[in-house]
Motif scaffolding. Structure first.
Motif, PDB file in Angstrom:
ATOM      1  N   GLY A  50       0.816  -1.204   0.000  1.00 44.03           N
ATOM      2  CA  GLY A  50       0.000   0.000   0.000  1.00 44.03           C
ATOM      3  C   GLY A  50       0.851   1.255   0.000  1.00 44.03           C
ATOM      4  O   GLY A  50       2.083   1.212  -0.152  1.00 44.03           O
ATOM      5  N   ARG A  51       0.181   2.384   0.172  1.00 47.44           N
ATOM      6  CA  ARG A  51       0.842   3.685   0.133  1.00 47.44           C
ATOM      7  C   ARG A  51       0.295   4.567   1.253  1.00 47.44           C
ATOM      8  O   ARG A  51      -0.918   4.592   1.495  1.00 47.44           O
ATOM      9  CB  ARG A  51       0.593   4.397  -1.210  1.00 47.44           C
ATOM     10  CG  ARG A  51       0.909   3.559  -2.454  1.00 47.44           C
ATOM     11  CD  ARG A  51       2.394   3.441  -2.669  1.00 47.44           C
ATOM     12  NE  ARG A  51       2.708   2.721  -3.900  1.00 47.44           N
ATOM     13  CZ  ARG A  51       2.897   1.412  -3.973  1.00 47.44           C
ATOM     14  NH1 ARG A  51       2.780   0.657  -2.876  1.00 47.44           N
ATOM     15  NH2 ARG A  51       3.211   0.844  -5.126  1.00 47.44           N
ATOM     16  N   ILE A  52       1.181   5.295   1.912  1.00 47.90           N
ATOM     17  CA  ILE A  52       0.796   6.291   2.898  1.00 47.90           C
ATOM     18  C   ILE A  52       1.456   7.612   2.510  1.00 47.90           C
ATOM     19  O   ILE A  52       2.649   7.642   2.192  1.00 47.90           O
ATOM     20  CB  ILE A  52       1.227   5.891   4.323  1.00 47.90           C
ATOM     21  CG1 ILE A  52       0.449   4.650   4.786  1.00 47.90           C
ATOM     22  CG2 ILE A  52       1.018   7.047   5.310  1.00 47.90           C
ATOM     23  CD1 ILE A  52       0.923   4.086   6.116  1.00 47.90           C
ATOM     24  N   GLU A  77       9.165   2.291  -5.863  1.00 48.31           N
ATOM     25  CA  GLU A  77      10.475   2.454  -5.229  1.00 48.31           C
ATOM     26  C   GLU A  77      10.531   3.585  -4.210  1.00 48.31           C
ATOM     27  O   GLU A  77      11.178   3.450  -3.168  1.00 48.31           O
ATOM     28  CB  GLU A  77      11.540   2.712  -6.306  1.00 48.31           C
ATOM     29  CG  GLU A  77      11.694   1.590  -7.321  1.00 48.31           C
ATOM     30  CD  GLU A  77      12.320   0.344  -6.712  1.00 48.31           C
ATOM     31  OE1 GLU A  77      12.985   0.454  -5.675  1.00 48.31           O
ATOM     32  OE2 GLU A  77      12.128  -0.744  -7.283  1.00 48.31           O
ATOM     33  N   MET A  78       9.899   4.696  -4.495  1.00 46.93           N
ATOM     34  CA  MET A  78      10.102   5.901  -3.686  1.00 46.93           C
ATOM     35  C   MET A  78       9.418   5.771  -2.335  1.00 46.93           C
ATOM     36  O   MET A  78       8.194   5.638  -2.245  1.00 46.93           O
ATOM     37  CB  MET A  78       9.567   7.120  -4.423  1.00 46.93           C
ATOM     38  CG  MET A  78       9.881   8.443  -3.749  1.00 46.93           C
ATOM     39  SD  MET A  78       9.380   9.814  -4.826  1.00 46.93           S
ATOM     40  CE  MET A  78       9.840  11.211  -3.814  1.00 46.93           C
ATOM     41  N   SER A  79      10.203   5.820  -1.267  1.00 45.79           N
ATOM     42  CA  SER A  79       9.667   5.746   0.087  1.00 45.79           C
ATOM     43  C   SER A  79      10.623   6.460   1.034  1.00 45.79           C
ATOM     44  O   SER A  79      11.843   6.451   0.829  1.00 45.79           O
ATOM     45  CB  SER A  79       9.485   4.289   0.528  1.00 45.79           C
ATOM     46  OG  SER A  79       8.753   4.206   1.744  1.00 45.79           O
ATOM     47  N   GLY A  80      10.076   7.099   2.049  1.00 40.74           N
ATOM     48  CA  GLY A  80      10.893   7.832   3.012  1.00 40.74           C
ATOM     49  C   GLY A  80      11.233   9.230   2.576  1.00 40.74           C
ATOM     50  O   GLY A  80      12.028   9.916   3.225  1.00 40.74           O
ATOM     51  N   ALA A  81      10.619   9.704   1.505  1.00 51.41           N
ATOM     52  CA  ALA A  81      10.896  11.052   1.007  1.00 51.41           C
ATOM     53  C   ALA A  81       9.954  12.065   1.647  1.00 51.41           C
ATOM     54  O   ALA A  81       8.774  11.794   1.868  1.00 51.41           O
ATOM     55  CB  ALA A  81      10.747  11.102  -0.507  1.00 51.41           C
ATOM     56  N   ASP A  92       6.918  -4.934   4.152  1.00 52.05           N
ATOM     57  CA  ASP A  92       5.477  -5.044   3.901  1.00 52.05           C
ATOM     58  C   ASP A  92       5.065  -4.465   2.553  1.00 52.05           C
ATOM     59  O   ASP A  92       3.881  -4.488   2.217  1.00 52.05           O
ATOM     60  CB  ASP A  92       4.703  -4.309   5.006  1.00 52.05           C
ATOM     61  CG  ASP A  92       4.883  -4.941   6.371  1.00 52.05           C
ATOM     62  OD1 ASP A  92       4.305  -6.020   6.595  1.00 52.05           O
ATOM     63  OD2 ASP A  92       5.593  -4.365   7.211  1.00 52.05           O
ATOM     64  N   HIS A  93       6.025  -3.924   1.805  1.00 52.31           N
ATOM     65  CA  HIS A  93       5.722  -3.286   0.511  1.00 52.31           C
ATOM     66  C   HIS A  93       4.743  -2.128   0.684  1.00 52.31           C
ATOM     67  O   HIS A  93       3.899  -1.878  -0.192  1.00 52.31           O
ATOM     68  CB  HIS A  93       5.186  -4.309  -0.490  1.00 52.31           C
ATOM     69  CG  HIS A  93       6.101  -5.472  -0.692  1.00 52.31           C
ATOM     70  ND1 HIS A  93       7.319  -5.372  -1.318  1.00 52.31           N
ATOM     71  CD2 HIS A  93       5.983  -6.776  -0.304  1.00 52.31           C
ATOM     72  CE1 HIS A  93       7.917  -6.557  -1.324  1.00 52.31           C
ATOM     73  NE2 HIS A  93       7.136  -7.420  -0.706  1.00 52.31           N
ATOM     74  N   ILE A  94       4.839  -1.438   1.809  1.00 53.58           N
ATOM     75  CA  ILE A  94       4.054  -0.230   2.053  1.00 53.58           C
ATOM     76  C   ILE A  94       5.004   0.956   1.955  1.00 53.58           C
ATOM     77  O   ILE A  94       5.951   1.067   2.733  1.00 53.58           O
ATOM     78  CB  ILE A  94       3.374  -0.268   3.436  1.00 53.58           C
ATOM     79  CG1 ILE A  94       2.412  -1.458   3.533  1.00 53.58           C
ATOM     80  CG2 ILE A  94       2.635   1.039   3.699  1.00 53.58           C
ATOM     81  CD1 ILE A  94       1.849  -1.683   4.936  1.00 53.58           C
ATOM     82  N   LEU A  95       4.772   1.819   0.979  1.00 52.12           N
ATOM     83  CA  LEU A  95       5.633   2.972   0.765  1.00 52.12           C
ATOM     84  C   LEU A  95       5.063   4.174   1.510  1.00 52.12           C
ATOM     85  O   LEU A  95       3.866   4.456   1.430  1.00 52.12           O
ATOM     86  CB  LEU A  95       5.743   3.288  -0.731  1.00 52.12           C
ATOM     87  CG  LEU A  95       6.152   2.121  -1.646  1.00 52.12           C
ATOM     88  CD1 LEU A  95       6.330   2.619  -3.079  1.00 52.12           C
ATOM     89  CD2 LEU A  95       7.418   1.445  -1.142  1.00 52.12           C
ATOM     90  N   VAL A  96       5.925   4.874   2.225  1.00 48.11           N
ATOM     91  CA  VAL A  96       5.505   6.006   3.059  1.00 48.11           C
ATOM     92  C   VAL A  96       6.290   7.246   2.652  1.00 48.11           C
ATOM     93  O   VAL A  96       7.523   7.251   2.703  1.00 48.11           O
ATOM     94  CB  VAL A  96       5.727   5.721   4.558  1.00 48.11           C
ATOM     95  CG1 VAL A  96       5.104   6.833   5.399  1.00 48.11           C
ATOM     96  CG2 VAL A  96       5.154   4.365   4.945  1.00 48.11           C
TER      97      VAL A  96
END
Length: 233
Positions: free
Chosen positions: A129-131, A221-225, A172-176
């Protein structure tokens, strides 16, 4: 052509504000079903869009139990966009404990509780998912924080939550991610700052476009930005 978010379930907190309405318009146009904790329906919508907009009233997002119940009612959550929050400014010598606590609850606590509930829902589906959270320029740039100690601290906390959570959820393949906008061009801001030049402010449509890119399935790919969105200021 299939819409980008066809069949996807998305929560949008703060969905009846100026930015929230811009985000919901884009999500509905891309086929998403939107779940909004709010007291009123956003904007004027056509019949097809209304079928995919679910507004749930009287949700206190600083209440853990109420927040959990709301998220538990969303089937197969794909993305959670956290726009709910508040603003305040004032010199620290003139500010009170309650001013600081109020902004920390409205901005940081709501993001923490909504992220917690969203992760629990997404883990049940096992589909990732995406947050997306909303920090602010004063939360990541010290020189922008004059007379905004409490507000800047609360938005800095949102940025810290975003980065820490992205690391925790890698498996978990959850990008935040988060956006950190400068002043948004809204009716409320124009009324509050009548002498300012809104041509230098960020449009809600531009912010909504950035959010859409972050929750898109194509973003793998983009997470933690924490993405600065500063317009022409």
């Amino acid at each position: 052509m299939t819409a980008m978010l066809e069949g996807r379930q998305v929560v949008v907190t703060g969905g009846t504000g100026a930015l929230g309405q811009a985000v919901i318009d884009r999500l509905l146009a891309e086929g998403a079903t939107c779940h909004v904790p709010s007291h009123r329906r956003p904007g004027s919508l056509d019949a097809a869009a209304r079928e995919r907009l679910h507004v749930v009233p009287d949700i206190d997002l600083t209440d853990q139990a109420a927040t959990d119940r709301f998220f538990d009612g969303v089937p197969g959550l794909w993305a959670s966009v956290h726009l709910a929050g508040g603003f305040g400014m004032g010199r620290i010598a003139d500010s009170e404990r309650d001013d600081f606590t109020r902004l920390m609850q409205m901005n940081a606590l709501t993001v923490f509780l909504c992220s917690r509930a969203a992760v629990r829902n997404m883990r049940r589906t096992g589909q990732g998912g995406r947050i997306v959270n909303v920090s602010a320029r004063p939360g990541i740039e010290q020189r922008q924080g004059a007379r905004m100690v409490a507000y800047g601290a609360s938005k800095a906390a949102v940025a810290a939550i975003t980065m820490a959570l992205s690391e925790e959820l890698k498996g978990d393949h959850i990008l935040v991610n988060a956006i950190a906008p400068s002043t948004l061009d809204t009716e409320a801001n124009r009324k509050a700052m009548p002498k300012a030049d809104p041509a230098k402010w960020l449009s809600t449509e531009a912010a909504a476009s950035a959010i859409l890119q972050l929750i898109a399935p194509e973003n793998t790919e983009m997470s933690g930005a924490v993405v600065p969105l500063y317009a022409r200021a």
